[in-house]
Design an enzyme around this catalytic site. Structure first.
Site, mmCIF file in Angstrom:
data_model
loop_
_atom_site.group_PDB
_atom_site.id
_atom_site.type_symbol
_atom_site.label_atom_id
_atom_site.label_comp_id
_atom_site.label_asym_id
_atom_site.label_seq_id
_atom_site.Cartn_x
_atom_site.Cartn_y
_atom_site.Cartn_z
ATOM 1 N N LYS A 80 157.314 -12.224 -4.678
ATOM 2 C CA LYS A 80 158.070 -11.606 -3.374
ATOM 3 C C LYS A 80 158.576 -12.722 -2.561
ATOM 4 O O LYS A 80 157.874 -13.547 -2.221
ATOM 5 C CB LYS A 80 156.990 -10.535 -2.753
ATOM 6 N N SER A 155 157.135 -2.611 2.116
ATOM 7 C CA SER A 155 158.166 -3.864 2.187
ATOM 8 C C SER A 155 158.549 -4.300 0.804
ATOM 9 O O SER A 155 159.491 -5.175 0.525
ATOM 10 C CB SER A 155 157.951 -4.954 3.188
ATOM 11 N N SER A 179 152.315 -2.357 1.813
ATOM 12 C CA SER A 179 153.356 -2.821 1.386
ATOM 13 C C SER A 179 153.369 -3.288 -0.120
ATOM 14 O O SER A 179 154.298 -3.346 -0.832
ATOM 15 C CB SER A 179 154.106 -3.926 2.171
#
Length: 491
Positions: A80, A155, A179
């Site tokens: 990420k 997210s 997330s």
């Protein structure tokens, strides 16, 4: 699609260890897959082909030299874009960090490199991890491989989309209010949030420091546990890191895969028993609860009365901490700088930079947090939210005196269409309704696929006491053994 990309991380590791495939072959197959489908999925913000192949060659060379390697050596991974990677662009999904190449690796990246895992690239995300759909990324949204008109969660939707689209067997996510778990649920993958402090936050671009938790994303529970074991453990550079041994998560996942939960007592959270959830989600969840019962688990209802206040408490605590953390982005030391013409004052440059560099959701949360922390309102808002956090922690403590773990749906609804909730922030925030309490408490939780609703994945969440991460893996693996994994439509 190469068969190598359809394999689990466990299968790939065994193939490489047995000499039936090289790390270079595996890495190249995944890079080819990214090249073939990512124009439609947009899971990646940056693909580091050269770095990934160099790391794979090093693994092959070490194996040829007879070195003992870790269990995931040669298995590629996506990371990420909120996690710093030395020399590789790290933007946190924001224009304010566009093109920034960190001079250091996050602790979890150091551990991935030490484990011999080639890093394919950096995945898309809502800006600074603020969002539930990736639609707040400054670089455009990612798309759900199950239906490219729908969101892949957020997210960390880029990480979940990459796994679901077979672009990577494993990925790193971060979980502040859900997330990792919410994207896992809507893409039919596994997402685990470790105990807060069980994985290092050093090198993680901070959103809400008392909540942010890095964790694994995978297609199977065992794969998630293997990655968890690689990245977890005490880090003296992180003051919140827990100086304790990593729970035996891999062994627990393998034990759970035998399908025996005899002696386990699971609590069905009364407050999450269906209010606000789609009927199809609840139907899949109820079927999964029946499956857990058939595996030998005793399922009882447990009331956690303060969970209903978790959402408003979170949206005072997280924005407050975000307003403090994002103050460092001032256009002076690194990142974007706007209006520095030698005439404008520092304050004017700072204001212009932030206006151009931050997106609408980040600005909204900064303003909410700054207001909640302002003189005269601190006790009424932020202080009260922290009291609610204490009550939620007491709910968890009381619940775990009665049961071994808690279960609930991961999200109230399946993946929604892109654009359906961006005009209504509250409806967007509801995506994390069932995941937020665990972040406020600090315990571990995992989302595992439990079926389909309207042809789209549904996730079941398992919540465990702090530092009992192994317990959640056992329950999740048992459910997976009964229901199986989900396969998205071919891209």
């Amino acid at each position: 699609m190469s068969e190598l990309t359809r394999m689990t991380a466990t299968q790939i590791a065994a193939l490489i260890a047995g000499g039936d495939a090289s790390a270079v072959e595996v890495t190249r197959a995944h890079l080819d897959r990214i090249a073939a489908v990512d124009d439609r999925v947009h899971a990646f913000l940056h693909v580091d082909s050269e770095g990934a192949l160099d790391a794979a060659r090093a693994v092959d060379a070490r194996r040829a030299a007879g070195e003992a390697l870790g269990p995931l050596a040669g298995v590629p991974i996506a990371v990420k874009d909120v996690v710093t990677t030395r020399g590789v662009p790290t933007t946190a999904g924001s224009k304010i960090l566009e093109g920034w190449r960190p001079p250091y690796d996050a602790t979890i990246v150091e551990r991935l490199r030490a484990a011999g895992m080639p890093m394919l690239g950096k995945t898309n995300m809502d800006e600074f991890a603020m969002g539930s759909s990736t639609e707040y990324s400054a670089y455009g949204p990612s798309y759900n491989p199950w239906d490219l008109t729908r969101i892949p969660g957020g997210s960390g939707g880029g990480s979940s989309a990459a796994i679901s689209a077979y672009e990577a067997p494993l990925a790193i996510g971060t979980d502040t209010g859900g997330s990792i778990r919410q994207p896992g649920a809507v893409t039919g993958t596994v997402g685990a949030k470790p105990t807060y402090g069980g994985t290092s936050r050093y090198g993680l671009i901070a959103f809400s420091s008392s909540l942010d938790t890095p964790g694994p994303c995978a297609r199977t529970v065992e794969d998630a546990a293997l990655l968890h074991a690689v990245i977890a453990g005490h880090d003296p550079r992180d003051s919140t890191s827990i100086p304790a041994p990593v729970p035996a998560v891999v062994e627990a996942a393998r034990r759970g895969a035998t399908g025996d939960l005899t002696g386990m007592k699971l609590g069905l959270v009364t407050q999450f028993a269906g209010e606000g959830a789609e009927p199809g989600v609840m139907a899949a969840f109820r079927d999964a609860v029946d499956a857990l019962t058939k595996l030998g688990a005793e399922v009882v209802e447990v009331s956690c009365p303060h969970f209903e206040y978790a959402l408003p408490a979170y949206y005072l605590i997280a924005p407050s901490e975000c307003s403090s953390n994002l103050a460092r982005f001032d256009g002076v030391r690194f990142g974007l700088r706007v209006g520095d013409d030698g005439v404008k004052s520092l304050e004017e440059v700072m204001s212009l930079t932030r206006d151009a560099g931050f997106g609408p959701e980040v600005k909204r949360r900064i303003m909410l947090g700054t207001y909640a922390l302002s003189s005269g309102y601190y006790d009424a808002y932020y202080g009260q939210a922290q009291k609610v956090r204490t009550l939620i922690t007491r709910d968890f403590t009381a619940a775990f005196e009665q049961v071994d773990a808690l279960i609930s749906p991961t999200t109230p609804f399946v993946a929604f269409p892109l654009g359906a909730r961006t005009s209504d922030p509250y409806q967007m925030y509801l995506a994390d309704l069932y995941t937020i309490p665990t972040n406020l408490y600090g315990g571990p939780a995992i989302s595992v696929p439990c079926g389909l609703s309207e042809g789209l994945p549904v996730g079941l969440q398992v919540m465990a006491p702090t530092m009992a991460d192994d317990r959640m893996y056992r329950v999740a693996a048992a459910l997976e053994s009964a229901i199986g994994t989900l396969t998205p439509p071919a891209l």
